[in-house]
Design an enzyme around this catalytic site. Structure first.
Site, PDB file in Angstrom:
ATOM      1  N   SER A 240      40.113  64.350  74.050  1.00 53.94           N
ATOM      2  CA  SER A 240      40.370  64.501  75.494  1.00 53.94           C
ATOM      3  C   SER A 240      40.135  65.943  75.944  1.00 53.94           C
ATOM      4  O   SER A 240      39.613  66.185  77.037  1.00 53.94           O
ATOM      5  CB  SER A 240      41.786  64.053  75.858  1.00 53.94           C
ATOM      6  OG  SER A 240      42.748  64.713  75.075  1.00 53.94           O
ATOM      7  N   HIS A 270      42.657  57.629  69.842  1.00 53.12           N
ATOM      8  CA  HIS A 270      43.241  58.841  70.437  1.00 53.12           C
ATOM      9  C   HIS A 270      44.503  58.426  71.219  1.00 53.12           C
ATOM     10  O   HIS A 270      45.413  57.834  70.658  1.00 53.12           O
ATOM     11  CB  HIS A 270      42.151  59.507  71.294  1.00 53.12           C
ATOM     12  CG  HIS A 270      42.474  60.893  71.776  1.00 53.12           C
ATOM     13  ND1 HIS A 270      43.444  61.690  71.227  1.00 53.12           N
ATOM     14  CD2 HIS A 270      41.935  61.634  72.793  1.00 53.12           C
ATOM     15  CE1 HIS A 270      43.486  62.862  71.871  1.00 53.12           C
ATOM     16  NE2 HIS A 270      42.592  62.838  72.837  1.00 53.12           N
ATOM     17  N   HIS A 317      45.530  61.597  60.945  1.00 51.06           N
ATOM     18  CA  HIS A 317      45.076  62.603  61.919  1.00 51.06           C
ATOM     19  C   HIS A 317      43.809  63.267  61.410  1.00 51.06           C
ATOM     20  O   HIS A 317      43.639  63.430  60.198  1.00 51.06           O
ATOM     21  CB  HIS A 317      46.160  63.669  62.159  1.00 51.06           C
ATOM     22  CG  HIS A 317      45.964  64.404  63.444  1.00 51.06           C
ATOM     23  ND1 HIS A 317      45.166  65.515  63.536  1.00 51.06           N
ATOM     24  CD2 HIS A 317      46.428  64.154  64.684  1.00 51.06           C
ATOM     25  CE1 HIS A 317      45.164  65.928  64.799  1.00 51.06           C
ATOM     26  NE2 HIS A 317      45.911  65.122  65.516  1.00 51.06           N
ATOM     27  N   ARG A 326      55.147  67.092  66.575  1.00 51.62           N
ATOM     28  CA  ARG A 326      55.465  66.391  67.834  1.00 51.62           C
ATOM     29  C   ARG A 326      56.210  65.088  67.525  1.00 51.62           C
ATOM     30  O   ARG A 326      57.052  64.655  68.305  1.00 51.62           O
ATOM     31  CB  ARG A 326      54.169  66.118  68.621  1.00 51.62           C
ATOM     32  CG  ARG A 326      53.409  67.396  68.968  1.00 51.62           C
ATOM     33  CD  ARG A 326      52.031  67.104  69.534  1.00 51.62           C
ATOM     34  NE  ARG A 326      51.190  66.391  68.585  1.00 51.62           N
ATOM     35  CZ  ARG A 326      49.980  65.904  68.870  1.00 51.62           C
ATOM     36  NH1 ARG A 326      49.484  66.056  70.090  1.00 51.62           N
ATOM     37  NH2 ARG A 326      49.265  65.272  67.954  1.00 51.62           N
ATOM     38  N   ASP A 372      51.931  59.806  68.292  1.00 51.48           N
ATOM     39  CA  ASP A 372      52.053  58.508  68.960  1.00 51.48           C
ATOM     40  C   ASP A 372      52.982  57.534  68.246  1.00 51.48           C
ATOM     41  O   ASP A 372      53.299  56.474  68.780  1.00 51.48           O
ATOM     42  CB  ASP A 372      50.656  57.882  69.101  1.00 51.48           C
ATOM     43  CG  ASP A 372      49.767  58.732  69.993  1.00 51.48           C
ATOM     44  OD1 ASP A 372      50.263  59.192  71.036  1.00 51.48           O
ATOM     45  OD2 ASP A 372      48.598  58.961  69.635  1.00 51.48           O
TER      46      ASP A 372
HETATM   47  N1  HAX Z   1      45.463  53.293  58.911  1.00 53.26           N
HETATM   48  C1  HAX Z   1      44.502  52.799  58.098  1.00 53.26           C
HETATM   49  N2  HAX Z   1      43.435  53.495  57.683  1.00 53.26           N
HETATM   50  C2  HAX Z   1      43.359  54.766  58.100  1.00 53.26           C
HETATM   51  C3  HAX Z   1      44.321  55.370  58.910  1.00 53.26           C
HETATM   52  C4  HAX Z   1      45.409  54.567  59.328  1.00 53.26           C
HETATM   53  N3  HAX Z   1      46.353  55.030  60.150  1.00 53.26           N
HETATM   54  N4  HAX Z   1      43.963  56.654  59.148  1.00 53.26           N
HETATM   55  C5  HAX Z   1      42.801  56.853  58.511  1.00 53.26           C
HETATM   56  N5  HAX Z   1      42.420  55.707  57.883  1.00 53.26           N
HETATM   57  C6  HAX Z   1      41.177  55.450  57.169  1.00 53.26           C
HETATM   58  C7  HAX Z   1      40.003  55.649  58.120  1.00 53.26           C
HETATM   59  O1  HAX Z   1      39.817  54.510  58.955  1.00 53.26           O
HETATM   60  C8  HAX Z   1      38.866  55.918  57.153  1.00 53.26           C
HETATM   61  O2  HAX Z   1      38.497  54.669  56.593  1.00 53.26           O
HETATM   62  P1  HAX Z   1      36.933  54.316  56.315  1.00 53.26           P
HETATM   63  O3  HAX Z   1      36.440  55.401  55.405  1.00 53.26           O
HETATM   64  O4  HAX Z   1      36.986  52.977  55.694  1.00 53.26           O
HETATM   65  O5  HAX Z   1      36.266  54.356  57.668  1.00 53.26           O
HETATM   66  C9  HAX Z   1      39.565  56.728  56.058  1.00 53.26           C
HETATM   67  O6  HAX Z   1      40.971  56.416  56.158  1.00 53.26           O
HETATM   68  C10 HAX Z   1      39.381  58.219  56.183  1.00 53.26           C
HETATM   69  O7  HAX Z   1      39.808  58.615  57.480  1.00 53.26           O
HETATM   70  P2  HAX Z   1      40.440  60.071  57.693  1.00 53.26           P
HETATM   71  O8  HAX Z   1      39.393  61.061  57.358  1.00 53.26           O
HETATM   72  O9  HAX Z   1      41.744  60.152  57.015  1.00 53.26           O
HETATM   73  O10 HAX Z   1      40.758  60.054  59.266  1.00 53.26           O
HETATM   74  P3  HAX Z   1      39.781  60.435  60.455  1.00 53.26           P
HETATM   75  O11 HAX Z   1      39.824  61.896  60.647  1.00 53.26           O
HETATM   76  O12 HAX Z   1      38.452  59.789  60.298  1.00 53.26           O
HETATM   77  O13 HAX Z   1      40.501  59.687  61.661  1.00 53.26           O
HETATM   78  C11 HAX Z   1      42.316  59.007  63.003  1.00 53.26           C
HETATM   79  C12 HAX Z   1      41.698  60.159  62.221  1.00 53.26           C
HETATM   80  C13 HAX Z   1      43.491  59.543  63.790  1.00 53.26           C
HETATM   81  C14 HAX Z   1      41.279  58.428  63.964  1.00 53.26           C
HETATM   82  C15 HAX Z   1      42.782  57.925  61.984  1.00 53.26           C
HETATM   83  O14 HAX Z   1      43.779  58.467  61.154  1.00 53.26           O
HETATM   84  C16 HAX Z   1      43.311  56.665  62.657  1.00 53.26           C
HETATM   85  O15 HAX Z   1      42.517  55.774  62.981  1.00 53.26           O
HETATM   86  N6  HAX Z   1      44.668  56.557  62.880  1.00 53.26           N
HETATM   87  C17 HAX Z   1      45.229  55.439  63.589  1.00 53.26           C
HETATM   88  C18 HAX Z   1      45.050  55.583  65.093  1.00 53.26           C
HETATM   89  C19 HAX Z   1      45.916  56.699  65.639  1.00 53.26           C
HETATM   90  O16 HAX Z   1      47.101  56.779  65.367  1.00 53.26           O
HETATM   91  N7  HAX Z   1      45.328  57.543  66.481  1.00 53.26           N
HETATM   92  C20 HAX Z   1      46.047  58.639  67.132  1.00 53.26           C
HETATM   93  C21 HAX Z   1      45.768  59.986  66.480  1.00 53.26           C
HETATM   94  C22 HAX Z   1      46.500  61.114  67.162  1.00 53.26           C
HETATM   95  C23 HAX Z   1      46.010  61.274  68.551  1.00 53.26           C
HETATM   96  O17 HAX Z   1      44.880  61.649  68.822  1.00 53.26           O
HETATM   97  N8  HAX Z   1      46.831  60.928  69.492  1.00 53.26           N
HETATM   98  O18 HAX Z   1      46.415  60.872  70.775  1.00 53.26           O
END
Ligand code: HAX
Length: 442
Positions: A240, A270, A317, A326, A372
């Site tokens: 964002s 996000h 994250h 947070r 979140d």
């Molecule tokens: N549940 C299951 N699998 C997860 C996970 C979770 N909460 N978090 C990461 N992973 C997985 C990823 O999907 C990825 O899998 P693949 O290789 O099969 O694609 C692997 O673990 C490696 O990911 P990472 O490097 O640890 O995480 P990224 O930096 O790629 O992504 C995210 C970060 C926040 C997008 C991710 O942790 C996620 O999808 N979390 C759940 C959604 C979430 O809570 N989002 C909010 C984040 C905070 C924010 O921005 N708030 O606004």
């Protein structure tokens, strides 16, 4: 000139001189290198932009102008409650100084005086189908208010470059002042049959927002102040913030820029994660047929979510490698203000159960809860259970960070963002050439 604007001008002019000298003397210094993994992997960690208002450390979490969240709770003025006023954080982010109670009161009054929402914005909202997602409504409302952009009007009249920051400051202040009214209007039209609540101008920005939402009580006001403070900024690379920055770099005004940022916040990876968490929790409780699940039951449900190819919302994250401060700040709030809540207890049990499971997958870099994971349970406790609205709350807060930075970007004269993209074919050829010339990569 108003005192905040005057202070900002003074600070910005000093930093501009400093940056100019830095670039002149050391403009060619290499500060980072980019790997192929980063090129394909969402540019994680690539140092490529400047963001003055906050900085994120993977272990310590966010610091706003150097201050951690517990420090902010000690230092920022609190009005008549115990939680920091978001006005104070905005002041801190904008000029880098912890404000006095008087300065924060001045800012509260400023935002009240600038809070009039154009009538056509309400008409635009009323024209939308009632089941339009609140984030869509929020974004449309923000864009609809662009008609009153000071920057766009003055730019069309031939604004001098040296005054871009001034018009942007005016837009940022007006837009922030109006957002609680707009957001509350969306909430009341969507979930309370359009029974709107007029602002109470004796209240601070966060408390007035709580009042217009229709949730009374000093504890909820305290929670809104805390919530609006801790969600405000998370350095510049998050989606964002970066989207706001990118759109702003084209000299689009604050309304268009924030709208870009809000489109990014609306994604489930996000900001939308806050609604997804509570949705996931209630689906789990319904499936299990209990409001007090055991740890084993939660673990089974987590494993079934993962087995169906979904992420566990609220966990993980892109930068953090510890429980998000947070999340911890909201847990601390719940421990202090909420004596016994079934849904809050479930969140705390999840905090014990989920990290080891995610760790066990071996690929999740951060198994800990993010911002979140907690907010929804506290909102439900206070009666704000319409989870589709949660990301709008986040958006109102996020405006504080991204718009204060937009003022800095304009004052520094930061240019149009234009990174280089390449095709996979280009990369393959590049690697071939490196091989031919004997470059060894690991
Ligand atoms: N549940 C299951 N699998 C997860 C996970 C979770 N909460 N978090 C990461 N992973 C997985 C990823 O999907 C990825 O899998 P693949 O290789 O099969 O694609 C692997 O673990 C490696 O990911 P990472 O490097 O640890 O995480 P990224 O930096 O790629 O992504 C995210 C970060 C926040 C997008 C991710 O942790 C996620 O999808 N979390 C759940 C959604 C979430 O809570 N989002 C909010 C984040 C905070 C924010 O921005 N708030 O606004």
């Amino acid at each position: 000139m108003d005192p905040l604007k005057e202070k900002f001008q003074e600070k910005a002019s000093a930093l501009k001189t400093e940056i100019k000298a830095l670039l002149k003397e050391q403009g060619s210094t290499v500060v980072d290198e980019v790997t192929l993994k980063q090129v394909f992997g969402g540019m994680r960690g690539v140092k490529s932009m400047v963001w003055e208002t906050s900085q994120l450390d993977a272990i310590e979490g966010i610091r706003f102008r150097g201050y951690s969240i517990p420090q902010l709770r000690e230092l920022l003025p609190t009005g008549n409650g115990k939680e920091p006023l978001p006005e104070g954080l905005f002041w801190l982010m904008l000029v880098g100084e912890v404000p006095t109670a008087e300065q924060v009161k001045w800012l509260t009054d400023q935002w009240i005086s600038r809070s009039m929402v154009p009538d056509h914005t309400f008409k635009v909202l009323d024209a939308l189908p009632i089941d339009t997602h609140p984030m869509t409504q929020f974004n449309i409302a923000i864009t609809s208010m662009q008609t009153s952009s000071v920057f766009s009007r003055r730019y069309a009249e031939g604004l001098n470059k040296s005054e871009y920051w001034d018009a942007t400051y005016e837009d940022a202040m007006n837009l922030i002042a109006r957002l609680p009214r707009v957001a509350a209007y969306i909430y009341r039209r969507t979930y309370h049959k359009g029974h709107h609540i007029q602002p109470d101008i004796s209240l601070d920005w966060g408390a007035n927002f709580a009042h217009m939402l229709g949730i009374e009580g000093s504890d909820f006001k305290s929670f809104m102040r805390l919530y609006l403070t801790i969600h405000a900024d998370h350095e510049g690379g998050n989606a964002s913030a970066h989207a706001t920055h990118l759109v702003g770099s084209t000299l689009s005004d604050a309304y268009y820029s924030l709208s870009g940022g809000m489109s990014a916040l609306a994604g489930p990876l996000h900001g939308l994660a806050n609604q997804e968490v509570i949705k996931w929790v209630f689906r789990m409780l319904d499936t299990l047929g209990t409001r007090r699940p055991t740890k084993d039951q939660i673990a089974d449900y987590v494993n079934s979510t993962l087995a169906s190819g979904q992420v566990i919302p609220g966990y993980g994250h892109a930068v953090l490698r510890q429980p998000d401060p947070r999340f911890i700040a909201q847990k601390r709030f719940a421990e202090e203000y909420i004596l016994d809540s079934e849904v809050v207890n479930v969140i705390w049990k999840c905090f014990e159960v989920i990290p080891p499971i995610l760790k066990g997958l071996g690929k999740v870099k951060n198994p800990w809860p993010n911002v979140d994971a907690h907010s929804g349970a506290i909102l439900v406790h206070y009666g704000l259970s319409e989870y589709s609205f949660y990301t709008v709350l986040f958006g109102v807060s996020r405006a504080l960070g991204v718009l204060s930075q937009l003022c800095w970007s304009r004052a520094m004269g930061f240019p149009l963002e234009r990174p280089k993209s390449v095709t996979t074919e280009w990369i393959t050829e590049f690697l071939e050439k490196q091989k031919e010339s004997g470059v060894v990569n690991n």
